[in-house]
Write a protein that holds these residues in place. Structure first.
Motif: not given
Length: 327
Positions: A312-320
């Motif tokens: 989840v953390l990696l997904e948020i970092l990529l999207r932002n």
């Protein structure tokens, strides 16, 4: 690994329509333009962002899978089982005199005895069981063993005529005693099956019974044969003719043998009666089995929860960051 709440794993099925919805949505959102020739764009270099476009969705799917696994509570188990068996040593003493070929039991007395003996062995997997055969003399077909596969094969091989004819009941008991007398089992049993009267051997049946008693061996006796007369196959030339022979079972002696050793005497006049006799003996001589069980379970969800968090953390970092401006 086991799951304490395994029903939660069915939630994984719901991910299938979610994945389909994502694919369909991406197709609808892709811009299209009609041009006469697209060859000019064939070698256009692609940005690294094109390769990362679907990574956030993949990370989300992995995170959802991991969360579902956490809900199912994965566990590892450490267990051991200890069985304390009060073993019973049993010798089957079977009459193989030619009179056992009489066909008042089907197909004959001996084959009927072999069939129920095999069933008896199959029903007692924890016991040491052996076989003594007797006619005019006696010998051990199989010593005490827990290898019941071998024992059952030897039961199949039992037949009349392998030793001198006659009925040495005392010798049959004595031979079985030699296999049981040194046993350390708390219960020692002889199951003697015969269809006649003792007429051979150097040891009388009652003397053999007293010997069994001195060694703490219990003897169950079975008289097999119908009442009156029984059809007996008699070869004449190249054919077989049947004559009716009288059934003479020394029930008095068999009863005395059982009484001296604190056993029981049974009469089996048919296949079904013979089966009932062995079932009754099976009930009287039950093996005591005490089982101690130990089991320890340890929760293993932590690693899955941690992996889900990082997805989840990696997904948020990529999207932002890298994919912020990509719809």
């Amino acid at each position: 690994m086991i799951f304490a709440n395994i029903g939660y794993l069915f939630l994984l099925i719901l991910l299938i329509p979610y994945i389909i919805w994502y694919i369909m949505k991406r197709k609808r959102n892709e811009a299209t333009i009609q041009i006469s020739d697209a060859r000019v764009y064939a070698h256009t270099p692609k940005s690294y962002k094109n390769y990362l476009l679907h990574v956030p969705f993949i990370l989300r799917i992995i995170a959802l899978i991991l969360v579902i696994i956490v809900l199912a509570r994965p566990q590892t188990t450490n267990n051991w089982q200890q069985s304390e068996i009060e073993g019973i040593d049993i010798m089957l003493a079977i009459d193989v005199s030619t009179s056992m070929l009489a066909e008042d039991l089907k197909p004959n007395r001996l084959e009927a005895a072999k069939e129920v003996a095999a069933e008896f062995v199959n029903g007692r997997p924890s016991d040491n069981i052996g076989i003594t055969l007797f006619a005019g003399e006696s010998f051990t077909q199989c010593p005490l063993t827990v290898d019941h596969a071998v024992l059952l094969n030897l039961i199949k091989d039992i037949k009349c005529g392998i030793i001198e004819d006659g009925t040495a009941v005392g010798m049959g008991i004595a031979n079985a005693i030699t296999r049981l007398k040194d046993s350390k089992a708390k219960s020692k049993v002889i199951i003697l099956l015969t269809d006649g009267t003792n007429n051979r051997g150097d040891i009388s049946p009652l003397t053999a019974a007293e010997m069994a008693k001195s060694f703490g061996i219990r003897v169950y006796t079975i008289g097999v044969g119908t009442n009156g007369t029984a059809p007996y196959p008699y070869p004449v030339g190249g054919t077989v003719q049947y004559i009716n022979v009288p059934v003479e079972i020394d029930e008095k002696t068999l009863t005395q043998i059982a009484g001296i050793t604190e056993g029981n005497y049974f009469r089996a006049t048919s296949n079904s009666k013979l089966k009932e006799v062995y079932e009754e003996i099976d009930k009287l001589e039950k093996t005591k089995l005490n089982v101690k069980q130990y089991s320890k379970r340890q929760e293993e969800y932590q690693l899955f929860a941690l992996a889900a968090f990082f997805c989840v953390l990696l997904e948020i970092l990529l999207r932002n960051s890298v994919l912020k401006k990509i719809p």
